[in-house]
Scaffold this motif. Structure first.
Motif, PDB file in Angstrom:
ATOM      1  N   ASN A   6      45.245  42.822  37.076  1.00 43.73           N
ATOM      2  CA  ASN A   6      45.829  42.376  38.348  1.00 43.73           C
ATOM      3  C   ASN A   6      44.756  42.218  39.411  1.00 43.73           C
ATOM      4  O   ASN A   6      44.767  41.242  40.167  1.00 43.73           O
ATOM      5  N   ALA A   7      43.836  43.147  39.484  1.00 47.46           N
ATOM      6  CA  ALA A   7      42.746  43.057  40.462  1.00 47.46           C
ATOM      7  C   ALA A   7      41.877  41.837  40.196  1.00 47.46           C
ATOM      8  O   ALA A   7      41.495  41.125  41.131  1.00 47.46           O
ATOM      9  N   ILE A   8      41.604  41.580  38.929  1.00 51.03           N
ATOM     10  CA  ILE A   8      40.795  40.413  38.560  1.00 51.03           C
ATOM     11  C   ILE A   8      41.516  39.117  38.925  1.00 51.03           C
ATOM     12  O   ILE A   8      40.899  38.163  39.400  1.00 51.03           O
ATOM     13  N   ALA A   9      42.830  39.094  38.731  1.00 49.85           N
ATOM     14  CA  ALA A   9      43.613  37.899  39.072  1.00 49.85           C
ATOM     15  C   ALA A   9      43.567  37.616  40.572  1.00 49.85           C
ATOM     16  O   ALA A   9      43.524  36.462  40.995  1.00 49.85           O
ATOM     17  N   PRO A  12      38.366  38.121  41.285  1.00 52.46           N
ATOM     18  CA  PRO A  12      37.462  38.451  40.168  1.00 52.46           C
ATOM     19  C   PRO A  12      36.165  39.080  40.664  1.00 52.46           C
ATOM     20  O   PRO A  12      35.554  38.595  41.620  1.00 52.46           O
ATOM     21  N   ASN A  13      35.774  40.195  40.042  1.00 52.44           N
ATOM     22  CA  ASN A  13      34.517  40.835  40.404  1.00 52.44           C
ATOM     23  C   ASN A  13      33.955  41.585  39.204  1.00 52.44           C
ATOM     24  O   ASN A  13      34.693  41.958  38.280  1.00 52.44           O
ATOM     25  N   THR A  41      31.079  40.005  33.306  1.00 51.93           N
ATOM     26  CA  THR A  41      30.373  40.903  34.223  1.00 51.93           C
ATOM     27  C   THR A  41      28.967  40.382  34.475  1.00 51.93           C
ATOM     28  O   THR A  41      28.508  40.340  35.624  1.00 51.93           O
ATOM     29  N   LEU A  42      28.277  39.983  33.414  1.00 47.27           N
ATOM     30  CA  LEU A  42      26.909  39.468  33.560  1.00 47.27           C
ATOM     31  C   LEU A  42      26.880  38.206  34.411  1.00 47.27           C
ATOM     32  O   LEU A  42      25.985  38.028  35.245  1.00 47.27           O
TER      33      LEU A  42
END
Length: 142
Positions: A6-9, A12-13, A41-42
């Motif tokens: 949910n946080a990524i949606a 994004p981090n 992530t990279l």
């Protein structure tokens, strides 16, 4: 997984991708999803934090991860946390000797979040080792 997804949606981090990837990797044993999150992530982190170092190691390139974390340590003003992160990397990757060396450096340089250190999953492989117990005794950490 759902909270990170949910946080990524929403935004994004690299932090959320790394942590979701770790859950896939360690707890769900879903290496395909983990690999995708570590690669993302990279892309987002641009080798600027320990997130990239961890991701490189989780993707199988330990040397690149270690070298990147060493560069981060060199650039860092407050080195104790970065030494701690290096200790965690070595611990996760099964290198007790270097994990203890960097954990000692973290403590020498003022790392003091002892409760976190005693409960951090990254250091779990070390907790029953005599080298870890001796280090805790050296710094009178109970």
């Amino acid at each position: 997984i759902d909270n990170y997804s949910n946080a990524i949606a929403i935004q994004p981090n690299a932090r959320d991708y790394l942590h979701r990837g770790r859950i896939y990797y360690f707890y769900l044993h879903d290496t395909v999803s983990a690999k995708s999150d570590f690669q993302k992530t990279l892309e987002l982190d641009h080798d600027s934090t320990c997130r990239s170092a961890y991701s490189n190691c989780f993707l199988g390139d330990n040397e690149k991860g270690y070298e990147l974390q060493k560069k981060i340590i060199e650039k860092s003003i407050k080195k104790n946390s970065e030494y701690y992160n290096m200790a965690c990397l070595y611990s996760i990757m099964g290198d007790e000797k270097n994990a203890i060396l960097y954990l000692d450096n973290a403590l020498k340089n003022g790392y003091s979040n002892y409760e976190w250190m005693k409960n951090d999953d990254d250091l779990k492989p070390l907790r029953d080792k005599s080298s870890f117990l001796e280090l805790m005794k050296k710094y009178t950490i109970q």
